[in-house]
Write a protein that holds these residues in place. Structure first.
Motif, short mmCIF file in Angstrom:
data_model
loop_
_atom_site.label_atom_id
_atom_site.label_comp_id
_atom_site.label_asym_id
_atom_site.label_seq_id
_atom_site.Cartn_x
_atom_site.Cartn_y
_atom_site.Cartn_z
N UNK A 25 -7.48 -7.27 1.07
CA UNK A 25 -8.57 -6.61 0.83
C UNK A 25 -7.99 -5.20 -0.12
N UNK A 26 -6.71 -5.05 0.00
CA UNK A 26 -6.09 -3.84 -0.91
C UNK A 26 -6.00 -4.31 -2.13
N UNK A 27 -5.72 -5.58 -2.37
CA UNK A 27 -5.47 -6.06 -3.69
C UNK A 27 -6.91 -6.20 -4.45
N UNK A 28 -7.96 -6.49 -3.58
CA UNK A 28 -9.27 -6.55 -4.22
C UNK A 28 -9.66 -5.26 -4.63
N UNK A 29 -9.32 -4.19 -3.66
CA UNK A 29 -9.63 -2.83 -4.12
C UNK A 29 -9.14 -2.37 -5.39
N UNK A 30 -7.94 -2.71 -5.45
CA UNK A 30 -7.15 -2.17 -6.81
C UNK A 30 -7.08 -3.06 -7.95
N UNK A 31 -7.98 -4.13 -7.76
CA UNK A 31 -8.08 -5.31 -9.01
C UNK A 31 -6.74 -5.65 -9.31
#
Length: 313
Positions: A25-31
């Protein structure tokens, strides 16, 4: 011990992962890819000399070091983001974002937009019609116009006008309802948006101020003041209308206010912005325009007997 901070990208990756408790989820938020995010967190752990996450089978959890670091990282990025947004608003000198309630936006601001645009062609106004509480440090808003009891702290707040209300109806309806006593045969439209007032300011209080006895328990009820006014314009009945919101309808003759008694509420409109921002040229220009325009509501008070609702208790 060195006070040198790790790279900002590594701290950002940690903060997002700690907030979501999920690398994906963090990776998705930070693209970024989960692998890239994991690499940044490993670099942070190498710099720190200890782990900040325990990698479990399908989850992660913070270590003691991670629990120590996470609150400060979140606070720091929140503060940095707010400062960045505030600074960007300073550079966007031609844009002014204003928030106001839906009723004030539709009945007061929107009809006057052309006049402001013609007088201030260098300012592009953007509107956010909402009643939610605005955080100037977080939301991308420059000015708020709010209606209520006014307990504003740590901001610049300027009272605009005390709100008052009086019965309003179409000219055709007024021809038959030419005295307050005839309201007993009329359909009374209720504006429930003022139900939060500590001092009641409804039909029964207005009737008391006018010295008449009318059953005010009947009639349609609206949760939004502009909807109640629109119903009266359509001829559905008589509304105890807020004059500031009905000014344009009164000026155009779509509504008339035939009775001399007006009821002053305890609430008022206020012009609100961050402390010190009132000196910014575009905000100062908008404030001056609002102050001038809102004075037009005062002309409808001429020749009327205005009574404060609090005096009738």
């Amino acid at each position: 011990m060195s006070d040198r901070l790790p790279p900002l990208t590594a701290l950002r990756a940690f903060e997002a992962a700690a907030r979501h408790m999920s690398f994906a989820k963090a990776a998705d938020e930070l693209n970024v890819t989960p692998a890239a995010l994991s690499y940044q967190i490993k670099a942070l752990e190498a710099d720190l000399g200890q782990l900040v996450f325990r990698r479990l089978n399908r989850a992660v959890e913070l270590t003691e070091a991670g629990r120590c670091l996470a609150p400060g990282a979140t606070d720091a990025f929140t503060t940095l983001s707010a400062a960045w947004r505030s600074t960007k608003r300073l550079t966007e000198s031609g844009v002014l974002t204003v928030t106001a309630g839906p009723a004030f936006t539709s009945k007061w601001l929107a009809p006057r937009m052309y006049d402001f645009a013609q007088a201030h062609k260098d300012i592009e106004l953007r509107f956010l019609a909402t009643l939610r509480i605005i955080d100037f440090d977080r939301d991308e808003v420059d000015v708020a116009i709010r209606f209520g009891l006014g307990h504003d702290k740590e901001v610049y707040a300027r009272p605009l006008i005390d709100e008052w209300m009086t019965p309003m109806m179409t000219p055709e309806m007024a021809a038959d309802c030419d005295t307050p006593e005839k309201l007993a045969q009329a359909t009374l439209i209720h504006d429930d948006s003022i139900s939060f007032f500590k001092v009641p300011t409804g039909w029964d209080v207005w009737c008391k101020a006018a010295g008449i006895a009318v059953d005010t328990s009947h009639g349609p009820r609206f949760s939004q003041a502009d909807h109640a006014i629109d119903a009266a314009i359509a001829g559905a009945g008589v509304v105890l209308g807020r004059v500031s919101l009905a000014t344009r309808a009164l000026e155009a003759g779509r509504l008339v206010a035939p009775f001399e008694v007006g009821l002053i509420s305890e609430a008022q409109f206020r012009f609100i912005c961050p402390q010190g921002s009132e000196e910014r040229p575009h905000i100062a220009a908008f404030e001056a325009w609002v102050l001038e325009e809102i004075q037009t509501s005062k002309k409808f008070a001429e020749g009327r007997r205005l009574v404060r609702a609090s005096e009738l208790l």
